[in-house]
Design an enzyme around this catalytic site. Sequence first.
Site, PDB file in Angstrom:
ATOM      1  N   ILE A   1       0.828  -1.172   0.120  1.00 37.36           N
ATOM      2  CA  ILE A   1      -0.049   0.015   0.053  1.00 37.36           C
ATOM      3  C   ILE A   1       0.805   1.225  -0.147  1.00 37.36           C
ATOM      4  CG2 ILE A   1      -1.603   1.167   1.283  1.00 37.36           C
ATOM      5  CD1 ILE A   1      -2.836  -1.348   0.241  1.00 37.36           C
ATOM      6  N   LYS A   2       0.664   1.928  -1.111  1.00 34.23           N
ATOM      7  CA  LYS A   2       1.509   3.419  -1.248  1.00 34.23           C
ATOM      8  C   LYS A   2       0.911   4.329  -0.285  1.00 34.23           C
ATOM      9  CE  LYS A   2       3.702   4.327  -4.766  1.00 34.23           C
ATOM     10  NZ  LYS A   2       4.066   4.736  -6.524  1.00 34.23           N
ATOM     11  N   ILE A   3       1.574   4.795   0.653  1.00 34.73           N
ATOM     12  CA  ILE A   3       1.447   6.188   1.521  1.00 34.73           C
ATOM     13  C   ILE A   3       2.402   7.071   1.301  1.00 34.73           C
ATOM     14  CG2 ILE A   3       0.884   6.783   4.013  1.00 34.73           C
ATOM     15  CD1 ILE A   3       0.111   4.205   4.506  1.00 34.73           C
TER      16      ILE A   3
END
Length: 392
Positions: free
Chosen positions: A139-141
């Site tokens: 998951i890209k944050i």
Amino acid sequence: MTDRLSELTAAGVAVWLDDLSRVRLSSGGLDQLRREKHVAGVTTNPTIFAKALSDADEYDWQLRDLAARGVEVEEAVRMLTTYDVRWACDVMRPSYEGSGGVDGRVSIEVDPRLAHETDRTVAEAKALWWLVDRPNLFIKIPATEAGLPAITATLAEGISVNVTLIFGLERYSQVMEAFLAGLEKAKANGHDLSKIGSVASFFVSRVDSEIDKRLEKLGSDEAKALRGKAAVANAKLAYERYGEVFSSDRWQALADAGAHPQRPLWASTSTKNPDYRDVIYVEELVAPGTVNTMPEPVVHAYADHGETRGDTITGSYDEARKVFADLESVGIDVADVIETLEREGVEKFETSWQELLDGVRKSLSAAGRGAGHPGDAAKGNAQAAQQAGGNA
């Protein structure tokens, strides 16, 4: 014939692809890159998805189904993008298993409009993790101030994270702190640390683009002589900090519990200035334990003429520091450059996300007006069933 990408991999650099589309998946192109070009991971972003959905009719059957169900546009975007990412995770599963869970990862980004809202970012991360339902997902944050606690909270849930939009050294240090804190909480929560992965995406070429623009404006010979040097120097100093953090006693305690380090990932590695060597941001950033995510043209360029000269980072830190001292001496405000790049980075992805929403909205409207062909729906249902039956 020299296998240049194999040499790069052997030097400790994981080659990842910075692109994804359903055409790439359905044609077998991604699997071919995995098998033949040593591609061991995939990154995506809103710009990539906006382009993918605007360029192909591979999405038509799913759009028709979504339109028939009356799905709202934002939910449609989630369904379309998570479908592709789930499929890509299955394609990359051999790399994931062959590397003990280190590589074979595929990234999907939280809605960039949430970049300044911690709780909503965490909620979105959990929803995407559940929707894709693959162990090799990232998951890209974004590494905004609100993103930092979201990184920790997401990791604490046992969810693997790709931290994106890192431009400066101080923010990178904060990202590593957020990672360590997240793993400590994950351990306390009973999660298996060996299953949790993370990379820190440190953007490269955009640093040169912004600083070179300012150097050109200054116009002096001293200023112009510094063009094309900042990005590599910045990344090298980031790797120095990585080495310090991941040799600490605090990290060792987590490593003893099975944790993998958060690898530096060199992002934005296509050369924006045609005067520069097209693989400069690969050749100059070779060091053990790193990832370089490349658009496909860069992958092929390196395969054709890239030169792996061993570790090109370690031991060059004083030279990198001199670059920044020289930049300050000619009047470059590096702190302002980093702040500008972070702000513009979030804004660019927000713009791409809006383009994605607008494109899907138009496609849903068009799909709702068209009756389609019964065979198309059957084909789509068969594809969906095939993907749902992939590796869990």
